[in-house]
Design a protein around this motif. Structure first.
Motif, PDB file in Angstrom:
ATOM      1  N   GLY A 109       0.802  -1.208   0.150  1.00 38.14           N
ATOM      2  CA  GLY A 109      -0.126  -0.003  -0.078  1.00 38.14           C
ATOM      3  C   GLY A 109       0.716   1.222   0.061  1.00 38.14           C
ATOM      4  O   GLY A 109       2.183   1.128  -0.006  1.00 38.14           O
ATOM      5  N   VAL A 110       0.287   2.365  -0.171  1.00 42.29           N
ATOM      6  CA  VAL A 110       0.940   3.450  -0.149  1.00 42.29           C
ATOM      7  C   VAL A 110       0.187   4.574   0.829  1.00 42.29           C
ATOM      8  O   VAL A 110      -0.904   4.309   1.549  1.00 42.29           O
ATOM      9  CB  VAL A 110       0.969   4.127  -1.466  1.00 42.29           C
ATOM     10  CG1 VAL A 110       1.703   3.387  -2.452  1.00 42.29           C
ATOM     11  CG2 VAL A 110      -0.504   4.603  -2.064  1.00 42.29           C
ATOM     12  N   SER A 111       0.938   5.582   1.241  1.00 40.47           N
ATOM     13  CA  SER A 111       0.051   6.675   2.263  1.00 40.47           C
ATOM     14  C   SER A 111       0.654   7.928   2.012  1.00 40.47           C
ATOM     15  O   SER A 111       1.937   8.288   1.535  1.00 40.47           O
ATOM     16  CB  SER A 111       0.634   6.160   3.691  1.00 40.47           C
ATOM     17  OG  SER A 111       0.090   7.182   4.780  1.00 40.47           O
ATOM     18  N   ASN A 112      -0.355   8.775   2.178  1.00 38.25           N
ATOM     19  CA  ASN A 112      -0.124  10.233   1.752  1.00 38.25           C
ATOM     20  C   ASN A 112       0.067  10.395   0.335  1.00 38.25           C
ATOM     21  O   ASN A 112       0.870  11.321   0.024  1.00 38.25           O
ATOM     22  CB  ASN A 112       1.020  10.945   2.675  1.00 38.25           C
ATOM     23  CG  ASN A 112       0.599  10.730   4.106  1.00 38.25           C
ATOM     24  OD1 ASN A 112      -0.256  11.097   4.554  1.00 38.25           O
ATOM     25  ND2 ASN A 112       1.369   9.993   4.586  1.00 38.25           N
ATOM     26  N   PHE A 113      -0.659   9.736  -0.509  1.00 45.64           N
ATOM     27  CA  PHE A 113      -0.222   9.911  -1.970  1.00 45.64           C
ATOM     28  C   PHE A 113      -1.506  10.570  -2.533  1.00 45.64           C
ATOM     29  O   PHE A 113      -2.505  10.330  -2.256  1.00 45.64           O
ATOM     30  CB  PHE A 113      -0.148   8.413  -2.655  1.00 45.64           C
ATOM     31  CG  PHE A 113       1.030   7.995  -2.560  1.00 45.64           C
ATOM     32  CD1 PHE A 113       1.883   7.800  -1.563  1.00 45.64           C
ATOM     33  CD2 PHE A 113       1.485   7.145  -3.811  1.00 45.64           C
ATOM     34  CE1 PHE A 113       3.226   7.220  -1.441  1.00 45.64           C
ATOM     35  CE2 PHE A 113       2.742   6.656  -3.965  1.00 45.64           C
ATOM     36  CZ  PHE A 113       3.633   6.649  -2.758  1.00 45.64           C
ATOM     37  N   THR A 114      -1.047  11.506  -3.807  1.00 54.30           N
ATOM     38  CA  THR A 114      -2.206  12.352  -4.329  1.00 54.30           C
ATOM     39  C   THR A 114      -2.705  11.262  -5.541  1.00 54.30           C
ATOM     40  O   THR A 114      -2.136  10.218  -5.657  1.00 54.30           O
ATOM     41  CB  THR A 114      -1.435  13.514  -5.198  1.00 54.30           C
ATOM     42  OG1 THR A 114      -0.481  12.954  -5.931  1.00 54.30           O
ATOM     43  CG2 THR A 114      -1.039  14.415  -3.993  1.00 54.30           C
ATOM     44  N   PRO A 115      -3.758  11.502  -6.167  1.00 51.90           N
ATOM     45  CA  PRO A 115      -4.220  10.855  -7.232  1.00 51.90           C
ATOM     46  C   PRO A 115      -3.053  10.736  -8.144  1.00 51.90           C
ATOM     47  O   PRO A 115      -2.947   9.652  -8.844  1.00 51.90           O
ATOM     48  CB  PRO A 115      -5.298  11.628  -7.718  1.00 51.90           C
ATOM     49  CG  PRO A 115      -5.747  12.360  -6.462  1.00 51.90           C
ATOM     50  CD  PRO A 115      -4.799  12.854  -5.882  1.00 51.90           C
ATOM     51  N   ASP A 116      -2.322  11.651  -8.648  1.00 61.04           N
ATOM     52  CA  ASP A 116      -1.183  11.264  -9.760  1.00 61.04           C
ATOM     53  C   ASP A 116      -0.203  10.447  -9.295  1.00 61.04           C
ATOM     54  O   ASP A 116       0.137   9.413  -9.905  1.00 61.04           O
ATOM     55  CB  ASP A 116      -0.587  12.674  -9.913  1.00 61.04           C
ATOM     56  CG  ASP A 116      -1.396  13.709 -10.814  1.00 61.04           C
ATOM     57  OD1 ASP A 116      -2.496  13.142 -11.305  1.00 61.04           O
ATOM     58  OD2 ASP A 116      -0.996  14.924 -11.045  1.00 61.04           O
ATOM     59  N   LEU A 117       0.286  10.572  -7.877  1.00 65.50           N
ATOM     60  CA  LEU A 117       1.215   9.657  -7.378  1.00 65.50           C
ATOM     61  C   LEU A 117       0.593   8.447  -7.353  1.00 65.50           C
ATOM     62  O   LEU A 117       1.331   7.195  -7.497  1.00 65.50           O
ATOM     63  CB  LEU A 117       1.901  10.204  -6.166  1.00 65.50           C
ATOM     64  CG  LEU A 117       2.829  11.360  -6.043  1.00 65.50           C
ATOM     65  CD1 LEU A 117       3.042  11.778  -4.704  1.00 65.50           C
ATOM     66  CD2 LEU A 117       3.944  11.042  -6.945  1.00 65.50           C
ATOM     67  N   LEU A 118      -0.476   8.138  -6.952  1.00 67.83           N
ATOM     68  CA  LEU A 118      -1.348   6.581  -6.906  1.00 67.83           C
ATOM     69  C   LEU A 118      -1.306   6.225  -8.358  1.00 67.83           C
ATOM     70  O   LEU A 118      -1.095   4.932  -8.597  1.00 67.83           O
ATOM     71  CB  LEU A 118      -2.634   6.944  -6.074  1.00 67.83           C
ATOM     72  CG  LEU A 118      -3.635   5.762  -6.055  1.00 67.83           C
ATOM     73  CD1 LEU A 118      -3.064   4.556  -5.064  1.00 67.83           C
ATOM     74  CD2 LEU A 118      -4.840   5.890  -5.383  1.00 67.83           C
ATOM     75  N   GLU A 119      -1.739   6.994  -9.148  1.00 68.33           N
ATOM     76  CA  GLU A 119      -1.730   6.402 -10.514  1.00 68.33           C
ATOM     77  C   GLU A 119      -0.458   5.796 -10.985  1.00 68.33           C
ATOM     78  O   GLU A 119      -0.167   4.812 -11.619  1.00 68.33           O
ATOM     79  CB  GLU A 119      -2.343   7.462 -11.319  1.00 68.33           C
ATOM     80  CG  GLU A 119      -2.646   6.881 -12.928  1.00 68.33           C
ATOM     81  CD  GLU A 119      -3.784   6.214 -12.977  1.00 68.33           C
ATOM     82  OE1 GLU A 119      -3.800   5.036 -13.431  1.00 68.33           O
ATOM     83  OE2 GLU A 119      -4.740   6.489 -12.441  1.00 68.33           O
ATOM     84  N   GLU A 120       0.588   6.618 -10.900  1.00 67.85           N
ATOM     85  CA  GLU A 120       1.920   6.301 -11.033  1.00 67.85           C
ATOM     86  C   GLU A 120       2.403   4.975 -10.207  1.00 67.85           C
ATOM     87  O   GLU A 120       2.790   3.980 -10.910  1.00 67.85           O
ATOM     88  CB  GLU A 120       3.022   7.232 -10.699  1.00 67.85           C
ATOM     89  CG  GLU A 120       4.578   6.916 -10.938  1.00 67.85           C
ATOM     90  CD  GLU A 120       5.218   8.135 -10.412  1.00 67.85           C
ATOM     91  OE1 GLU A 120       6.242   8.755 -11.252  1.00 67.85           O
ATOM     92  OE2 GLU A 120       5.128   8.546  -9.160  1.00 67.85           O
ATOM     93  N   ALA A 121       2.143   4.691  -9.076  1.00 66.52           N
ATOM     94  CA  ALA A 121       2.365   3.426  -8.315  1.00 66.52           C
ATOM     95  C   ALA A 121       1.690   2.379  -8.990  1.00 66.52           C
ATOM     96  O   ALA A 121       2.063   1.389  -8.878  1.00 66.52           O
ATOM     97  CB  ALA A 121       1.937   3.901  -7.030  1.00 66.52           C
ATOM     98  N   LEU A 122       0.256   2.646  -9.450  1.00 65.56           N
ATOM     99  CA  LEU A 122      -0.478   1.384  -9.849  1.00 65.56           C
ATOM    100  C   LEU A 122       0.261   1.098 -11.117  1.00 65.56           C
ATOM    101  O   LEU A 122       0.176  -0.092 -11.610  1.00 65.56           O
ATOM    102  CB  LEU A 122      -1.967   1.968 -10.002  1.00 65.56           C
ATOM    103  CG  LEU A 122      -2.786   2.291  -9.047  1.00 65.56           C
ATOM    104  CD1 LEU A 122      -4.011   2.905  -9.230  1.00 65.56           C
ATOM    105  CD2 LEU A 122      -3.372   0.858  -8.447  1.00 65.56           C
ATOM    106  N   GLU A 123       0.795   1.996 -12.161  1.00 69.48           N
ATOM    107  CA  GLU A 123       1.593   1.601 -13.052  1.00 69.48           C
ATOM    108  C   GLU A 123       2.775   0.799 -13.035  1.00 69.48           C
ATOM    109  O   GLU A 123       3.098   0.202 -13.732  1.00 69.48           O
ATOM    110  CB  GLU A 123       1.712   2.969 -14.055  1.00 69.48           C
ATOM    111  CG  GLU A 123       0.429   3.318 -14.496  1.00 69.48           C
ATOM    112  CD  GLU A 123       0.636   4.763 -15.063  1.00 69.48           C
ATOM    113  OE1 GLU A 123       1.873   5.254 -15.321  1.00 69.48           O
ATOM    114  OE2 GLU A 123      -0.229   5.363 -15.767  1.00 69.48           O
ATOM    115  N   ILE A 124       3.502   1.367 -11.856  1.00 73.29           N
ATOM    116  CA  ILE A 124       4.882   0.753 -11.755  1.00 73.29           C
ATOM    117  C   ILE A 124       4.711  -0.885 -11.012  1.00 73.29           C
ATOM    118  O   ILE A 124       5.442  -1.750 -11.282  1.00 73.29           O
ATOM    119  CB  ILE A 124       5.579   1.534 -10.908  1.00 73.29           C
ATOM    120  CG1 ILE A 124       5.901   2.915 -11.874  1.00 73.29           C
ATOM    121  CG2 ILE A 124       7.115   1.063 -10.448  1.00 73.29           C
ATOM    122  CD1 ILE A 124       6.953   3.997 -11.173  1.00 73.29           C
ATOM    123  N   LEU A 125       3.970  -0.923 -10.047  1.00 74.34           N
ATOM    124  CA  LEU A 125       3.778  -2.147  -9.087  1.00 74.34           C
ATOM    125  C   LEU A 125       3.311  -3.208  -9.940  1.00 74.34           C
ATOM    126  O   LEU A 125       2.449  -3.015 -10.797  1.00 74.34           O
ATOM    127  CB  LEU A 125       3.109  -1.675  -8.056  1.00 74.34           C
ATOM    128  CG  LEU A 125       3.710  -0.808  -6.764  1.00 74.34           C
ATOM    129  CD1 LEU A 125       2.860  -0.642  -5.710  1.00 74.34           C
ATOM    130  CD2 LEU A 125       4.747  -1.881  -6.004  1.00 74.34           C
TER     131      LEU A 125
END
Length: 266
Positions: free
Chosen positions: A128-144
């Protein structure tokens, strides 16, 4: 591990230390909580681990989450410090491992594959992630390679984050709410007092009931003593649509946790 992906509610342990932390976790488990949230940053993983050992609740029934400190987010540090967290907690694995803040040593291309590796090693069931903005969440979804199970963010009636919650929900990411009662400031909100009176409850319980009724949201209130059971019993409160609309009108976008380096301040 728990059959429910993220049990509702969780017990937040930020600010809890030593024996008081252990006691709070044991009491929460006795009260019915099956989700405990800690972090390397909180410096209380050993105390949480002692509670898991002392409790009559089996480890397999407890959804245990911890977070990697921002300074430890380089690849090798993720691996090394996660192993240390497991040792402090006295467990072979956690249910959820978070990136605590996308700051410090955080580098998506370096950090996130390390979380995949931790999962591949069996040290965590979910990432999971914490304190992520929508943009950072989208990026994490793409990389992980692993699904992102949760984004843990500040969330309460004065900071409702509807866009972020909806964005996450559409991507099957649960929003875990820290500071869900706004550090007890909800007690000073007249509308919550009025709603609480109608339910023979407290404003804190009403705020938590509001969280419990939001699709895709799991709050992790802190608590000690009788407040632990009071927070849990808010699960029994059913708010009316009118009451939920009144609470929705309380949103002010007011953050209580707002470091300069936070992603939303860049």
């Amino acid at each position: 591990m728990s059959s429910d992906p993220i049990p509702q509610p969780g017990l937040g342990t930020s600010g809890h230390e030593g024996e008081a932390c252990t006691d709070a976790v044991v009491e929460a488990l006795e009260a019915g909580y099956r989700h405990v949230d800690t972090a390397q940053m909180y410096d209380n993983e050993r105390a949480v681990g002692r509670a898991l050992e002392a409790s009559d609740v089996d480890r397999e029934e407890v959804f245990l989450a911890t977070k990697v400190h921002p300074e430890n987010l380089a690849r090798e540090d993720v691996l090394e410090t996660t192993a240390e967290s497991l040792e402090r907690l006295g467990v072979e694995s956690v249910d959820l491992l978070y990136v605590h803040w996308p700051t410090g040593a955080y580098d998506p291309e370096d950090t996130l594959p390390a979380f995949d590796e931790v999962r591949d090693r069996g040290w965590t069931d979910h990432v999971g992630v914490s304190n992520f903005t929508p943009d950072l969440l989208e990026e994490a979804l793409e990389i992980l390679e692993a699904p992102v199970l949760a984004n843990q963010v500040e969330l309460h009636p004065r900071l409702q984050q509807d866009d972020l919650v909806s964005f996450a929900r559409e991507r099957n990411v649960t929003t875990v709410a820290y500071c869900p009662i706004a550090k007890a400031e909800v007690n000073e909100i007249d509308e919550l007092r009025e709603i609480a009176e109608a339910h023979d409850a407290t404003p804190v319980q009403v705020a938590l009931a509001w969280h419990y009724g939001r699709e895709g949201v799991v709050p992790i209130p802190k608590g000690t003593g009788e407040h632990i059971r009071e927070n849990y019993s808010a699960l029994e409160i059913e708010l009316t649509e009118d009451e939920r609309e009144r609470i929705a009108a309380l949103d002010r976008g007011e953050r209580l946790v707002d470091p300069d380096e936070a992603a939303w301040n860049r």
